[in-house]
Motif scaffolding. Structure first.
Motif, PDB file in Angstrom:
ATOM      1  N   GLY A   1       0.819  -1.214   0.000  1.00  0.00           N
ATOM      2  CA  GLY A   1       0.000   0.000   0.000  1.00  0.00           C
ATOM      3  C   GLY A   1       0.848   1.258   0.000  1.00  0.00           C
ATOM      4  N   GLN A   2       1.926   1.252   0.773  1.00  0.00           N
ATOM      5  CA  GLN A   2       2.823   2.414   0.790  1.00  0.00           C
ATOM      6  C   GLN A   2       3.487   2.618  -0.570  1.00  0.00           C
ATOM      7  N   ILE A   3       3.921   1.534  -1.183  1.00  0.00           N
ATOM      8  CA  ILE A   3       4.560   1.633  -2.505  1.00  0.00           C
ATOM      9  C   ILE A   3       3.568   2.150  -3.535  1.00  0.00           C
ATOM     10  N   ALA A   4       2.343   1.623  -3.502  1.00  0.00           N
ATOM     11  CA  ALA A   4       1.340   2.014  -4.491  1.00  0.00           C
ATOM     12  C   ALA A   4       0.989   3.492  -4.380  1.00  0.00           C
ATOM     13  N   GLU A   5       0.847   4.004  -3.149  1.00  0.00           N
ATOM     14  CA  GLU A   5       0.481   5.417  -2.967  1.00  0.00           C
ATOM     15  C   GLU A   5       1.563   6.350  -3.503  1.00  0.00           C
ATOM     16  N   VAL A   6       2.818   6.071  -3.186  1.00  0.00           N
ATOM     17  CA  VAL A   6       3.904   6.945  -3.629  1.00  0.00           C
ATOM     18  C   VAL A   6       4.116   6.812  -5.143  1.00  0.00           C
TER      19      VAL A   6
ATOM     20  N   GLY B   1      -0.179   9.662  -4.938  1.00  0.00           N
ATOM     21  CA  GLY B   1      -1.367   9.953  -4.149  1.00  0.00           C
ATOM     22  C   GLY B   1      -2.673   9.604  -4.811  1.00  0.00           C
ATOM     23  N   THR B   2      -2.668   9.229  -6.085  1.00  0.00           N
ATOM     24  CA  THR B   2      -3.923   8.872  -6.754  1.00  0.00           C
ATOM     25  C   THR B   2      -4.535   7.621  -6.138  1.00  0.00           C
ATOM     26  N   THR B   3      -3.690   6.661  -5.813  1.00  0.00           N
ATOM     27  CA  THR B   3      -4.136   5.442  -5.135  1.00  0.00           C
ATOM     28  C   THR B   3      -3.757   5.538  -3.672  1.00  0.00           C
ATOM     29  N   GLY B   4      -4.721   5.426  -2.791  1.00  0.00           N
ATOM     30  CA  GLY B   4      -4.455   5.523  -1.356  1.00  0.00           C
ATOM     31  C   GLY B   4      -3.782   4.278  -0.825  1.00  0.00           C
ATOM     32  N   CYS B   5      -3.041   4.442   0.246  1.00  0.00           N
ATOM     33  CA  CYS B   5      -2.340   3.309   0.853  1.00  0.00           C
ATOM     34  C   CYS B   5      -3.342   2.271   1.360  1.00  0.00           C
ATOM     35  N   GLY B   6      -4.389   2.730   2.051  1.00  0.00           N
ATOM     36  CA  GLY B   6      -5.379   1.797   2.586  1.00  0.00           C
ATOM     37  C   GLY B   6      -6.130   1.055   1.488  1.00  0.00           C
ATOM     38  N   THR B   7      -6.521   1.778   0.440  1.00  0.00           N
ATOM     39  CA  THR B   7      -7.258   1.147  -0.653  1.00  0.00           C
ATOM     40  C   THR B   7      -6.418   0.088  -1.347  1.00  0.00           C
TER      41      THR B   7
END
Length: 205
Positions: free
Chosen positions: A95-100, A104-110
């Protein structure tokens, strides 16, 4: 007339004409020497045109130069804390990798919940996580190594996540603080640079 002919015969006897048999360096038809007038240009080099070499290998553009990963796939212990978190809670690291990566388009939680859902339902979260490895490679010009993205995530899912986490940190992005945290940190760094006095400035008394 008889005296003139006698003088010519005497001159011929004293200085006989040279032939190619008498003198081996004799040339019956010597090459005329062209007068050198005006500026003489230097000989043309066929490998250069206007100072630019032709038919020579050129270096590839800088934009096409491929970079290498900052760490190897199995260098997980370079960041032991992240390695432990990834081993126990891989959806958190993903989730952290996806958000960065998505800025910010994809949230870490999502992204983390979707990763866990795919893992629970199908048992192959690599089909989703490998797409973000491809995004990171495309963004920074990294090679498809040591194997294609889907193979790397299929057989070394946790190691691949740790490598991508370390790569983002090497590029100046800390996945643990999220995209907003990275933006704020960059803004603060710019403000500090603007407020810093120029080098060599002296106090005028």
């Amino acid at each position: 007339m008889g005296r003139i002919k006698q003088n010519q015969d005497t001159a011929l006897a004293d200085h006989p004409p040279q032939t190619k048999h008498d003198n081996p360096t004799f040339h019956a038809h010597p090459t005329p020497v062209q007068p050198t007038t005006g500026y003489q240009y230097p000989p043309v080099n066929p490998h250069y045109t206007d100072g630019i070499p032709v038919n020579q290998p050129t270096a590839p553009p800088i934009g096409n130069v491929q970079q290498n990963w900052s760490s190897h796939l199995f260098d997980c212990m370079d960041n032991p804390e992240n390695a432990l978190i990834t081993c126990c809670f891989p959806f958190v690291t993903f989730g952290q990798i996806a958000e960065v990566t998505d800025q910010g388009t994809t949230g870490c939680g999502t992204a983390g919940m979707l990763y866990g859902l795919i893992c629970c339902l199908f048992g192959i979260p690599c089909v989703y996580s490998c797409t973000f490895r491809a995004k990171i490679r495309s963004k920074y010009g990294l090679p498809d190594a040591p194997a294609p993205d889907w193979i790397t995530h299929c057989f070394c899912e946790y190691c691949a996540l740790c490598q991508e986490y370390r790569e983002l940190k090497h590029r100046g992005l800390d996945p643990s603080i999220g995209w907003i945290g990275n933006v704020q940190r960059q803004q603060m760094a710019r403000q500090q640079e603007m407020m810093a006095p120029p080098m060599g400035q002296r106090m005028m008394g």
